[in-house]
Write an enzyme that holds these catalytic residues in place. Sequence first.
Site, PDB file in Angstrom:
ATOM      1  N   GLY A   1       7.583  28.403  -5.176  1.00 44.67           N
ATOM      2  CA  GLY A   1       7.681  27.011  -4.756  1.00 44.67           C
ATOM      3  C   GLY A   1       6.637  26.114  -5.390  1.00 44.67           C
ATOM      4  N   CYS A   2       5.828  26.671  -6.275  1.00 44.17           N
ATOM      5  CA  CYS A   2       4.818  25.888  -6.976  1.00 44.17           C
ATOM      6  C   CYS A   2       5.282  25.646  -8.411  1.00 44.17           C
ATOM      7  CB  CYS A   2       3.478  26.624  -6.991  1.00 44.17           C
ATOM      8  SG  CYS A   2       2.773  26.880  -5.358  1.00 44.17           S
ATOM      9  N   ALA A   3       5.011  24.466  -8.925  1.00 42.40           N
ATOM     10  CA  ALA A   3       5.401  24.138 -10.293  1.00 42.40           C
ATOM     11  C   ALA A   3       4.599  24.949 -11.301  1.00 42.40           C
ATOM     12  CB  ALA A   3       5.210  22.648 -10.557  1.00 42.40           C
ATOM     13  N   SER A   4       3.366  25.281 -10.954  1.00 40.05           N
ATOM     14  CA  SER A   4       2.523  26.086 -11.843  1.00 40.05           C
ATOM     15  C   SER A   4       2.431  27.505 -11.287  1.00 40.05           C
ATOM     16  CB  SER A   4       1.136  25.445 -11.963  1.00 40.05           C
ATOM     17  OG  SER A   4       0.586  25.253 -10.686  1.00 40.05           O
TER      18      SER A   4
END
Length: 136
Positions: free
Chosen positions: A49-52
Site C-alpha cells: 500500500g506504499c508507493a515506495s
Amino acid sequence: MAQPAFEEIVEDFEFLEDWEDRYRHVIELGKAMDPLEDALKVPANKVDGCASQVWLFPKIDNGTFRFDGESDAMIVRGLIAVLRALYNDLPVGQVTSVDAQGELARLGLQDHLSAQRSNGVRAMIGRIREVAAEAA
C-alpha cells in the site's frame, strides 16, 4: 499525550514555520535512523500500500513495543522516523489505542503529503496496529 520523542517533533514543527523547513526536518529524522539490516528486508516485513519500498520490523521485548524501518524514499524514511517517535517504547497493549491520525494532524502532515504518501502512512500505521494487536 504522545511519547516524549513525538512531542519533541511537534515542538520542532512549531518552531519551523515554513513547510519546506519542516519537510527537510522530516528527511533529517529519517537520515538519523540506523539502516535496517538487509536480512530484514524480506516480503514478510514489506508494507503493502506504499508507493515506495517500505519495510517495518517490529520487536516486542518484555511487553514493550518497538520497531525499526527502512524505505527507498527519503521522505518516507522520515515518516517512519516520525512513527517510531510516536509508537516506540509504548507498552504493547497501548499501541492500538494511539490516535495516530490525530497525533499526525498536529504536525499538519496530511495537508502536505500526496494522496499516495498519505495512503502509505495509513498502511504503515495499520501494520503497526496489527502486529501490536496480535502480540497483546
